[in-house]
Every structure is written in structure tokens, then in C-alpha cells.
Design an enzyme around this catalytic site. Structure first.
Site, PDB file in Angstrom:
ATOM      1  N   ALA A 256       0.836  -1.209   0.000  1.00 39.86           N
ATOM      2  CA  ALA A 256       0.000   0.000   0.000  1.00 39.86           C
ATOM      3  C   ALA A 256       0.869   1.256   0.000  1.00 39.86           C
ATOM      4  O   ALA A 256       0.627   2.195  -0.755  1.00 39.86           O
ATOM      5  CB  ALA A 256      -0.919  -0.005   1.215  1.00 39.86           C
TER       6      ALA A 256
ATOM      7  N   ASP B 120       2.579   1.717  -3.282  1.00 45.24           N
ATOM      8  CA  ASP B 120       1.597   2.236  -4.210  1.00 45.24           C
ATOM      9  C   ASP B 120       1.444   3.746  -4.119  1.00 45.24           C
ATOM     10  O   ASP B 120       1.415   4.440  -5.134  1.00 45.24           O
ATOM     11  CB  ASP B 120       0.251   1.599  -3.851  1.00 45.24           C
ATOM     12  CG  ASP B 120      -0.345   0.918  -5.035  1.00 45.24           C
ATOM     13  OD1 ASP B 120       0.447   0.290  -5.778  1.00 45.24           O
ATOM     14  OD2 ASP B 120      -1.575   1.037  -5.202  1.00 45.24           O
TER      15      ASP B 120
ATOM     16  N   LEU C  71       0.436  -9.260 -17.029  1.00 42.89           N
ATOM     17  CA  LEU C  71      -0.983  -9.074 -17.333  1.00 42.89           C
ATOM     18  C   LEU C  71      -1.393  -7.624 -17.095  1.00 42.89           C
ATOM     19  O   LEU C  71      -0.882  -6.979 -16.182  1.00 42.89           O
ATOM     20  CB  LEU C  71      -1.843  -9.955 -16.430  1.00 42.89           C
ATOM     21  CG  LEU C  71      -1.810 -11.462 -16.665  1.00 42.89           C
ATOM     22  CD1 LEU C  71      -2.442 -12.204 -15.500  1.00 42.89           C
ATOM     23  CD2 LEU C  71      -2.540 -11.808 -17.962  1.00 42.89           C
TER      24      LEU C  71
ATOM     25  N   LYS D 299      -5.983 -15.834  -9.532  1.00 38.77           N
ATOM     26  CA  LYS D 299      -4.664 -15.237  -9.744  1.00 38.77           C
ATOM     27  C   LYS D 299      -3.844 -15.493  -8.488  1.00 38.77           C
ATOM     28  O   LYS D 299      -3.945 -14.792  -7.488  1.00 38.77           O
ATOM     29  CB  LYS D 299      -4.758 -13.735 -10.016  1.00 38.77           C
ATOM     30  CG  LYS D 299      -3.411 -13.143 -10.356  1.00 38.77           C
ATOM     31  CD  LYS D 299      -3.533 -11.725 -10.851  1.00 38.77           C
ATOM     32  CE  LYS D 299      -2.225 -11.198 -11.417  1.00 38.77           C
ATOM     33  NZ  LYS D 299      -1.118 -11.242 -10.485  1.00 38.77           N
TER      34      LYS D 299
HETATM   35  S1  IVH Z   1      -1.224 -15.906 -17.229  1.00 36.49           S
HETATM   36  C1  IVH Z   1       0.330 -14.107 -20.812  1.00 36.49           C
HETATM   37  N1  IVH Z   1      -2.595 -16.955 -15.276  1.00 36.49           N
HETATM   38  O1  IVH Z   1       0.312 -13.016 -12.581  1.00 36.49           O
HETATM   39  C2  IVH Z   1      -0.275 -14.434 -19.526  1.00 36.49           C
HETATM   40  N2  IVH Z   1      -0.793 -15.518 -14.730  1.00 36.49           N
HETATM   41  O2  IVH Z   1       0.454 -10.217 -13.300  1.00 36.49           O
HETATM   42  C3  IVH Z   1       0.669 -14.406 -18.425  1.00 36.49           C
HETATM   43  N3  IVH Z   1      -0.420 -15.255 -12.326  1.00 36.49           N
HETATM   44  O3  IVH Z   1       3.408 -13.182 -14.180  1.00 36.49           O
HETATM   45  C4  IVH Z   1       0.286 -15.037 -17.193  1.00 36.49           C
HETATM   46  N4  IVH Z   1      -2.034 -16.581 -11.665  1.00 36.49           N
HETATM   47  O4  IVH Z   1       2.971 -14.791 -12.234  1.00 36.49           O
HETATM   48  C5  IVH Z   1      -1.581 -16.157 -15.622  1.00 36.49           C
HETATM   49  N5  IVH Z   1      -3.882 -17.973 -13.656  1.00 36.49           N
HETATM   50  C6  IVH Z   1      -2.865 -17.182 -13.986  1.00 36.49           C
HETATM   51  C7  IVH Z   1      -2.062 -16.561 -13.015  1.00 36.49           C
HETATM   52  C8  IVH Z   1      -1.033 -15.720 -13.432  1.00 36.49           C
HETATM   53  C9  IVH Z   1      -1.049 -15.809 -11.277  1.00 36.49           C
HETATM   54  C10 IVH Z   1       0.710 -14.318 -12.214  1.00 36.49           C
HETATM   55  C11 IVH Z   1       1.875 -14.653 -13.085  1.00 36.49           C
HETATM   56  C12 IVH Z   1       2.080 -13.455 -13.972  1.00 36.49           C
HETATM   57  C13 IVH Z   1       1.412 -12.378 -13.177  1.00 36.49           C
HETATM   58  C14 IVH Z   1       0.970 -11.247 -14.053  1.00 36.49           C
END
Ligand code: IVH
Length: 663
Positions: free
Chosen positions: A38, A41, A87, A119
Site C-alpha cells: 500500500a 503504491d 498481465l 490469480k
Molecule cells: S497468465 C500471458 N494466469 O500473474 C499471460 N498468470 O500479473 C501471463 N499469475 O506473471 C500469465 N495466476 O505470475 C496467468 N492464472 C494465472 C495466473 C497468473 C497468477 C501471475 C503470473 C504473472 C502475473 C501477471
């Protein structure tokens, strides 16, 4: 955003860059954060705002211009075959719909299908398999190249070393490495016992564990993985959707999430997010949001990516559990045992899904340790149902004329406040559950001398209530109905409601089971009480003292007189006959590893056996239960589904309260 007037924007930007750089280094390289998310941020956003307003202040090396930290020199750095993207984030429905709008522009269908994945808050990893053998594991690094942590990853039990398939495969799989919540707690407990450092959060612990030079250390800690991507999935026959890829990954031996959902159209996708949000605290792992991915790989391809993130996916982040706000004043609250608790009154702030206006400061020691003062800008935290607390003061925001807070030794009307707190507890949801009788109302009852002890609640009449400000006849009647309804209660609720110092819900339950009546509980000596598991000398003494106080005896007598009833608990209670219950486990439990389930059942005195016979008391059936489930039904044995088992393990129900048979 108040920085000192003497400070120029360029000085401030320099200060912010330095601060953020060292925070980044502490977080990414040393795995020992110096400020929390926080706070980071707040500073980061201030820097972005400054750089936007004064573009001449923007330098290439600004922390706003890069993501993550530089690679550490401990491991070999290797280039990724395909960049490991990050992401984009959305924080509300509006942001999510804007993402959907962009997706829709490339889609021919009216409604796009999304895969919705948790996530996980851990560390991204890329696993490379040749001839079905794990040959390399790389961290994300800067997205282009990562660190070779193969030896460490090989120690993680849930990472397959050889794939389970007939034809040898060359594939690259991506996933998240993390600790389950329980495992993280156990790990920290172990660290504490051995005098090692306690990890501040699970993510840093995972990062530190994965980047150990000695893989024996990694092996000794319970890391796990969840795989969520197959690189170039479209090249594998029959895989046309992300959901196919996940199924494929699972089939060749990878751990994938069992909480993945599919939703068609944005409204359904949003509903799935809300569902995750509700279940978040009950999940065995930490998540900081939900990932939406376009399911159709063809559509993914036409959407492509921009900068570092794909346009076919986004992360919908939960409202943060921490936020910064201002302390407006510090009040002292009197608890039902007379303890004084300082409470910070805050400028309302939205944290973890709700607006909070108060946060506990625990006690004077805590105030001194954190040095919280009126007018300070503070970081507040809220976790689940827990009372919000002040985490720390942001000293850089403190006014120069502020003075340390001094807690008063006593408060006016202490006795009255204690009585009010006791009544509030007595009427609360987990005690007598008097619906609609709020704290404010109880405060008024006591202040107006309408109510002195518990039983007086039950002798209130309509005229007493309507005499109070803002109380109409209708609401008065509702309150009276709720009070009347609460008369029929249970012994554990009543014992809990009495507010005996140290007697929480679980203890109240044990006491009720052990003694069956208030009379026999009240006549028991401290020595006898101590024989009950979990009751120590202090608690035993508190209980004896409570029952030997004349005023308390008097108020119990009055409760019976006003018509409070609580049935005597049945003697057949399952936990009385510890270790005589037997159960069998079958099927899979995505949220609860079998071993853990077994251990937890054992802890409850339930024996777990492997063969199902007529003598078993119940069957715990997970997903994909087969012949044993059928057999249990044929034999008329009680079946517990995973959710039921969880309630049982969490003491929310006893075996006897479970549904009889799931026929
Ligand atoms: S997909 C191209 N799926 O979030 C897509 N990422 O903020 C790339 N992460 O570096 C990742 N859960 O470490 C994907 N179900 C999920 C995820 C996930 C956690 C993390 C991952 C990525 C980060 C991006």
C-alpha cells in the site's frame, strides 16, 4: 499529496526514485520488504503524477519505467523461448467492461467465452520438457530472460519430472510457484522454533525459497505449483481452447487449478469474479485477484499483445486489503472485561471490499511501538472478518507539529461502559443472536437505565422502546419480536454469551458438552475443569470465579425466570466417544490434500481406515468418487461431501448435525 513547501518537485522526484528503488531492491533481490504494497503504491503513484505534470523530471532509470527488479547474480540467466508476459490489470467492473469492449472488437461472436482462473500470488515459472523429461526451470526475471532454478524446482513434489504420456513430448509449461496458506503458517512456525527469520508474506517466502543456492533448503519447505499455460498450445492436436490446454496439462501430470470457471459473456464472467471474491478467504491459497482469459486460442491469436501484456487476458484485482488514510482522533473503548482499548477513528477508506472508519490500536504498548498520533497518515489493514488494524505510520507525511499520543489511565462512566459491552456481546450473533438489536440501541438502554443485566433485555416493553429517539412503533415491535425469538437458545450459545473472560465459542461448546447443564458447570472446581482439554489454570479460575459471584448467580436465576430455555444437549455427542468413530476417505479433494484431511480428522478423534465396511460411521467423498461411494450408499452409511467435511473440521457442526444420508 503533501510534501514540504520548501521541497522542489525535482527534489521530491529524486527522493521518491531513491525510496522506490531501495524498496524494489529489498523486495525483489533481498526478499525482505522494507515498505508494504500500500505504501509502495502511494509513493509510486505520487511519482507517476509528478512525472506526468513535469515531464522534464522523467528519467529512463525511474522505477516507473521498468517492472520488477534486475536479475540477481546468483543464478545463470537464460533467455526465454517466448517472452514471459505480464498481465494488464482492471480494478472494477467498468475497467473489466472496457477490456471486454476491446476483445469484442476482434470477435465475430456476440458473446465471448472466458476462462476464469484464480490469480495466485506467487512466482511465475517456466518449465521446459524435452522427451517428456524436465530439463529446465526458469523464473520470469525481466520477462525476456530468467534465472535457471532447475535444481530447486526439481525438489517440488507437485512438479512432474517425467510426463505421463505415451509419446515423448517437448513442451514448455508456465505456472505459479507458491505456498498454500496452511503450509506457509507451518513454515513460519518452524522458522520461529528454530530461531530463523519469520517471512512477512507468502510471496516473499516463495521467492526466497526458490532462489536458495542450496536446494536442500528448498526441498525442506512445502512449495507447490499451479500450472496455467501451455506455450504454443495451438500446435498440439485437438487443443483449440485454453480450457483444453488446462485439461491436457492435467492429463499429463501437472497440477492445475480445480477452481477454474468458464463463462460466456461479460455479465456471467463478472458473476464468476464475484463468486471468487466471496470464496477468497476459504480458498487454501492466497489470491490477489482473478485472471480472465479469452478461451478461444484463435481469437487470442488475433488479439495479440501490446507492450508486455496480452490483449486476450487481464487480471481483475481485488480491492486491496491495505490502504492509507488519516487518523482523525484516537478514542478509548472499554471492553466487557474492563480492558481499555485505543481505537483510531479514521477518514473513511475502502479496504478489502468494505469502507472502514475505525481501526484497533490494541493497547498502549502498540501505540508506543508504532507511534501512532492524531493527524497521522497511516496504513490500515483488514483481513477477512478480522477487526481492521493500523499497520504503520507513514512518517514522511507527518506534520512537524504533531505530538505523541498519551492514553488516559481511566475513562468516565467505566462501569456503565463495561455493562454495555457485556450486553452487546450477550446479544451478538454468535451468542443469543438478538437480530436487530444494534450496539447503539443497547447503549441507550443502559444509559436510560432500562437495562442493568442480561435478563432485563427480556422485560422491555413497547413503551420503553418508543420513548427512545427515532424509534417508531413498528421498529419497536420488531425489536421485541427478535428479543422474544432469542429466548429459545442452546447451552453453548448461552455459556458463550455470559462473557466469561477467555471463554470463546469453542470453549463454550466443550463446556456444554462436558457438563450438559449450567448447574453442574457452576458447581465444578477448578481442578476438575482443568482436566478438560484446552482449559488451563487461568481459564478454570475465571470460570469458577464467574459462577461464585453472587451478582452473576442472580442474573442467571433471572434469565430462567424471564423464560430463557435451552435444551439439554443430547448425550450421544460424537466427540464424547473420541476415537470410536471410524471413517473412510474416497475421491479427490482439490482444496484439501488427502493427508491433511486425514490428519485433521484424526485430530478430532476420528479414525480413518481404508476399507469400507458396515462398521464405518461415515464416508468422506471427494470429487470423482466411485465404487466406495456406491457401496456406502448401498450399506446406508452416511456420506460427507467435501463442504460438509470442512464444516466438521472447522467445528461449525458436529457429526450429529450432518445430513443423514445423501441418497
Ligand atoms: S497468465 C500471458 N494466469 O500473474 C499471460 N498468470 O500479473 C501471463 N499469475 O506473471 C500469465 N495466476 O505470475 C496467468 N492464472 C494465472 C495466473 C497468473 C497468477 C501471475 C503470473 C504473472 C502475473 C501477471
Amino acid at each position: 499529496m503533501g510534501f514540504l513547501v520548501t521541497e522542489s518537485p525535482s527534489d521530491r522526484a529524486l527522493w521518491l526514485r531513491t525510496k522506490l528503488d531501495s524498496a524494489n531492491r529489498a523486495y525483489h533481490e533481498l526478499d525482505a520488504p522494507i515498505i508494504n504494497d500500500a505504501e509502495f503504491d502511494v509513493l509510486f503513484r505520487e511519482l507517476v503524477a509528478l512525472e506526468t505534470r513535469y515531464p522534464e523530471l522523467l528519467v529512463d532509470s525511474s522505477p516507473t519505467q521498468r517492472v520488477g527488479g534486475p536479475l540477481s547474480r546468483k543464478f545463470l540467466s537464460l533467455k526465454h523461448s517466448t517472452p514471459m508476459l505480464s498481465l494488464s490489470n482492471v480494478f472494477d467492473a467498468e475497467g473489466f467492461y472496457a477490456f471486454c469492449d476491446r476483445v469484442d472488437q476482434s470477435s465475430e461472436k456476440d458473446l465471448v467465452e472466458f476462462v476464469i482462473e484464480p490469480k495466485l500470488d506467487g512466482l511465475a515459472i517456466s518449465l521446459i520438457y524435452e522427451d517428456s523429461k524436465l530439463i529446465r526451470a526458469l523464473t520470469r526475471g525481466d520477462g525476456v530472460a530468467g534465472e535457471d532454478v532447475t535444481e530447486n524446482v526439481k525438489t517440488i513434489r507437485d512438479v512432474p519430472l517425467t510426463l505421463n504420456c505415451e509419446v515423448p513430448l517437448n513442451i514448455e509449461v508456465r505456472g505459479e510457484i507458491y505456498f498454500d496458506k496452511d503450509d506457509f503458517e507451518t513454515l513460519n512456525l518452524r522458522q520461529m522454533k528454530s530461531g530463523d527469520k519469520i517471512f512477512v508474506n507468502s510471496r516473499n517466502a516463495a521467492a526466497g525459497t526458490l532462489r536458495q543456492l542450496d536446494s536442500k533448503i528448498t526441498a525442506s519447505r512445502p512449495l507447490t505449483i499451479c500450472c496455467y499455460a501451455l506455450v504454443n498450445a495451438n500446435l498440439i492436436q485437438k487443443i483449440t481452447r485454453q480450457s483444453d490446454a488446462l485439461k491436457f496439462l492435467h492429463s499429463v501430470g501437472f497440477k492445475t487449478s480445480s477452481d477454474v470457471q468458464l463463462a460466456t459473456g461479460r455479465a456471467n464472467a463478472l458473476a464468476a469474479f464475484r463468486d471468487f471474491e466471496k470464496r477468497r478467504d476459504n480458498l487454501p491459497y492466497d489470491i490477489d485477484g482473478v485472471v480472465f482469459k479469452v478461451n478461444d486460442l484463435g481469437l487470442q491469436k488475433s488479439l495479440g499483445s501490446v507492450a508486455r501484456a496480452p490483449r486476450w487476458a487481464t487480471a481483475f484485482k481485488f480491492a486491496p486489503d491495505e490502504a492509507t488514510t488519516k487518523v482523525l482522533s484516537i478514542d478509548v473503548q472499554v471492553g466487557r472485561t474492563g480492558v481499555l482499548t485505543p481505537v483510531a477513528r479514521l477518514r473513511p477508506v475502502f479496504v478489502g471490499g468494505v469502507t472502514i472508519t475505525n481501526a484497533t490500536l490494541h493497547n498502549m504498548d502498540e501505540i508506543t511501538r508504532k507511534d501512532v498520533r492524531v493527524q497521522d497518515t497511516v496504513v490500515v489493514r483488514r483481513a477477512g472478518d478480522v477487526i481492521p488494524e493500523v499497520v504503520k505510520v507513514i512518517l514522511s507525511e507527518r506534520k512537524s507539529n504533531s505530538i505523541p499520543y498519551q492514553m488516559p489511565m481511566d475513562v468516565p462512566n467505566r462501569e456503565r461502559l463495561i455493562r454495555t459491552a457485556q450486553l452487546i456481546h450477550f446479544c451478538s450473533r454468535k451468542a443469543m443472536n438478538v437480530d436487530g438489536l444494534g450496539d447503539k440501541l443497547i447503549e441507550q438502554f443502559v444509559a436510560k437505565k432500562l437495562v442493568h443485566d442480561f435478563a432485563d433485555i427480556y422485560t422491555l416493553i413497547e413503551a420503553d422502546l418508543v420513548a427512545l429517539p427515532r424509534m417508531g412503533e413498528k421498529s419497536a415491535r420488531n425489536v421485541l419480536v427478535a428479543i422474544n425469538n432469542s429466548k429459545e437458545t442452546t447451552l453453548p450459545r448461552l455459556i458463550f454469551g455470559l462473557g466469561i473472560n477467555g471463554v470463546g465459542q469453542a470453549t463454550a461448546q466443550s463446556l456444554a458438552e462436558e457438563f450438559n447443564s449450567l448447574e453442574s458447570l457452576g458447581q465444578t472446581s477448578a481442578v476438575e475443569l482443568e482436566k478438560i482439554p484446552d482449559i488451563g489454570p487461568v481459564l478454570a479460575e475465571n470460570i469458577v470465579e464467574w459462577f461464585s459471584t453472587a451478582a452473576n448467580q442472580h442474573s442467571l436465576k433471572k434469565l430462567v425466570e424471564v423464560g430463557l430455555i435451552w435444551p439439554t444437549p443430547a448425550k450421544t455427542d460424537a466427540f464424547k466417544n473420541k476415537a470410536t468413530l471410524t471413517c473412510v476417505i474416497t475421491g479427490t479433494f482439490p482444496e484439501l490434500p488427502r493427508e491433511l484431511l486425514k490428519e485433521r480428522l484424526n485430530a478430532k478423534g476420528i479414525r480413518v481406515v481404508s476399507t469400507l465396511s458396515k462398521s464405518a460411521d461415515f464416508l468422506v467423498a471427494g470429487a470423482k468418487a466411485g465404487s466406495k461411494l456406491k457401496k456406502a450408499r448401498d450399506l446406508g452409511i452416511r456420506v460427507l461431501e467435501e463442504a460438509d467435511a470442512r464444516l466438521l473440521l472447522n467445528d461449525e457442526i458436529s457429526v450429529d448435525q450432518l445430513p443423514k444420508y445423501h441418497k
